[in-house]
Motif scaffolding. Structure first.
Motif, short mmCIF file in Angstrom:
data_model
loop_
_atom_site.label_atom_id
_atom_site.label_comp_id
_atom_site.label_asym_id
_atom_site.label_seq_id
_atom_site.Cartn_x
_atom_site.Cartn_y
_atom_site.Cartn_z
N SER A 28 47.99 35.68 38.17
CA SER A 28 46.82 35.12 37.48
C SER A 28 45.56 35.25 38.34
O SER A 28 44.48 35.56 37.82
CB SER A 28 47.06 33.66 37.10
OG SER A 28 46.04 33.20 36.24
N ARG A 29 45.71 35.05 39.65
CA ARG A 29 44.55 35.21 40.54
C ARG A 29 44.07 36.66 40.56
O ARG A 29 42.87 36.93 40.60
CB ARG A 29 44.91 34.76 41.96
CG ARG A 29 44.74 33.26 42.17
CD ARG A 29 45.30 32.79 43.50
NE ARG A 29 46.75 32.66 43.41
CZ ARG A 29 47.50 32.10 44.37
NH1 ARG A 29 46.92 31.65 45.47
NH2 ARG A 29 48.80 32.00 44.22
N THR A 86 44.45 38.97 38.09
CA THR A 86 43.79 39.31 36.83
C THR A 86 42.46 38.57 36.68
O THR A 86 41.56 39.04 35.97
CB THR A 86 44.71 39.03 35.62
OG1 THR A 86 45.11 37.66 35.60
CG2 THR A 86 45.94 39.93 35.65
N ALA A 87 42.32 37.42 37.37
CA ALA A 87 41.04 36.72 37.36
C ALA A 87 39.97 37.56 38.06
O ALA A 87 38.81 37.58 37.65
CB ALA A 87 41.17 35.36 38.05
N THR A 89 36.02 31.48 36.70
CA THR A 89 37.11 32.45 36.52
C THR A 89 38.07 32.41 37.70
O THR A 89 39.30 32.39 37.53
CB THR A 89 36.54 33.87 36.36
OG1 THR A 89 35.67 33.90 35.22
CG2 THR A 89 37.64 34.89 36.13
N GLY A 94 41.98 31.13 37.62
CA GLY A 94 43.09 31.96 38.07
C GLY A 94 43.98 31.24 39.06
O GLY A 94 45.21 31.24 38.95
N SER A 125 45.78 28.28 37.30
CA SER A 125 46.84 28.78 36.42
C SER A 125 48.09 29.13 37.21
O SER A 125 49.22 28.87 36.76
CB SER A 125 46.32 30.00 35.65
OG SER A 125 47.30 30.50 34.79
N ASP A 126 47.92 29.74 38.39
CA ASP A 126 49.08 30.06 39.24
C ASP A 126 49.71 28.80 39.83
O ASP A 126 50.92 28.75 40.04
CB ASP A 126 48.66 31.00 40.38
CG ASP A 126 48.61 32.47 39.95
OD1 ASP A 126 49.29 32.82 38.97
OD2 ASP A 126 47.88 33.25 40.59
N GLY A 183 39.85 34.26 33.20
CA GLY A 183 40.67 34.48 34.38
C GLY A 183 42.17 34.46 34.12
O GLY A 183 42.94 34.86 34.97
N GLY A 184 42.58 34.00 32.95
CA GLY A 184 44.01 33.87 32.69
C GLY A 184 44.63 34.86 31.73
O GLY A 184 45.85 35.02 31.71
#
Length: 404
Positions: free
Chosen positions: A139-140, A142-143, A272, A276, A279-280, A327-328
């Motif tokens: 997630s980080r 793709t952020a 963002t 990220g 989310s992780d 970011g997710g």
């Protein structure tokens, strides 16, 4: 086959993939926002109403839906890197051609074709990164790609400062520069190991069946389409019309609009990255639900304001929550579908959302003629609650999932 996703360290090639995907999405943001800044000049030259101006953006976004579906499926069949290059070349070429348009109809046609490339690029770049980074940092990573769009917005704002000298035609010529990126990516990227394994096993088919393979997956797909529609509706509605609103209703100068864009974009970048990481750490669903509920409240509050400094300062908070959620999506969409359909899923779901949301500029343009732009933008707050409900009832948690 999945060993690559367990890797504790990041290989050099993965960083190249991250950079290429981030730059590609930056060019996407540059292209979309050049239109936002140039819209006043284009409307003046071709004698268009607010609603007709909004329709140009709507048609561009309809192009992204078609391009997203088409190129997403091609990337699952023929490879991420090869099709990624095609999409960037297409939107670069037709952004440049838009610069020499002599009528509104010609301009709209070129925007539609550029939209085909725009639609394909997003999901393929996100898929490349998701397939080459470990689950705990997905997630980080793709952020970081999502931040590319914000970089594109800043570039578009800088280009807009040149508009008194180069006009909107010159602005779109600058928007054609991403063609150079195609040359770079072709020389430096390789296909992800996980996709090469799928190809070796002859599973690289064109199929959308994995998106609807059973009732649980179908409900997830519907939930994700709702989420991406809301994300794009809010973003395109606000960012496309805000420069016009600030100039028309609050008498911002061009430089004032530029500073608002920079401040808001800084908020987006911080939001963002924060999203990220959260989310992780905490999971996809709780992070989305929190951001969506706050966005619903804050958008309503923001568009009640009229003070110059409040609009400026709160713009950063608006950007943090409204666009932080970008970011997710790269990780979220990747984790629900298998490798043989991952690019298709990314592009179909995100671009269906973008296409549905493509009516936001048109709807807001029409509402603005009835009320005013700020009132029309305030109506957006309600759609964020709809997305929160989708995460509560339809979308399962996928934190830490190893891709298959």
């Amino acid at each position: 086959m999945t060993q690559h996703n367990h890797a504790p360290t990041i290989e050099k090639g993965d960083r190249k993939t991250l950079l290429a995907s981030t730059l590609g999405y930056a060019m996407d943001g540059l292209d979309i926002m050049i239109l936002a800044f140039a819209l006043i000049l284009i409307k003046a030259e071709f004698g268009l109403t607010d609603a007709q101006g909004g329709m140009i953006q709507t048609i561009t976004l309809i192009g992204t839906v078609i391009g997203g579906i088409f190129f997403g499926m091609l990337a699952d069949k023929y490879g991420r890197v090869r099709v990624f290059n095609w999409t960037i070349l297409l939107f670069s070429l037709f952004t440049g051609l838009a610069a020499i348009s002599t009528s509104a109809e010609m301009f709209t046609l070129f925007r539609f074709i550029a939209g085909l490339g725009l639609g394909g690029e997003f999901g393929i770049g996100m898929t490349l990164v998701a397939e080459t980074w470990p689950a705990k940092k997905r997630s980080r990573a793709t952020a970081v790609v999502a931040i590319g769009f914000q970089i594109g917005i800043v570039l578009a704002a800088l280009v807009s400062l040149l508009s008194p000298y180069i006009g909107w035609h010159g602005m779109f010529l600058i928007g054609a520069l991403p063609a150079l990126l195609v040359w770079w990516t072709r020389r430096n990227l390789k296909e992800p190991d996980i996709w090469l394994q799928v190809k070796k096993e002859n599973r690289n088919k064109i199929s959308i069946k994995p998106l609807f393979k059973d009732s649980r997956t179908t409900l997830t797909t519907i939930g994700l389409i709702i989420a991406t529609s809301v994300q794009n509706f809010g973003f395109h509605g606000i960012m496309i019309w805000m420069p016009t609103m600030l100039a028309k209703e609050h008498h911002f100068t061009l430089s004032g609009t530029f500073y608002w864009t920079v401040i808001t974009t800084i908020g987006m970048i911080i939001g963002t990255l924060t999203f990220g990481a959260s989310s992780d750490r905490f999971g996809r669903r709780p992070t989305y639900i929190f951001f969506l509920v706050v966005s619903a409240a804050f958008v309503w509050i923001y568009f009640q304001q009229s003070n110059y400094y409040i609009l400026m300062f709160l713009g950063a908070i608006l950007g943090f929550f409204v666009n932080g959620m970008m970011g997710g999506y790269g990780a979220l969409l990747s984790e629900h579908y298998p490798t043989e359909a991952r690019s298709s899923a990314q592009n179909i779901i995100f671009n269906l959302g973008r296409g549905i949301a493509g009516f936001a500029p048109l709807i807001i343009g029409a509402l603005a003629m009835q009320y005013n732009i700020s009132t029309a933008l305030g109506f957006i707050s309600g759609v964020y609650l709809l997305s929160a409900l989708a995460f509560i009832f339809l979308i399962p948690e996928t934190k830490g999932k190893i891709l298959d």
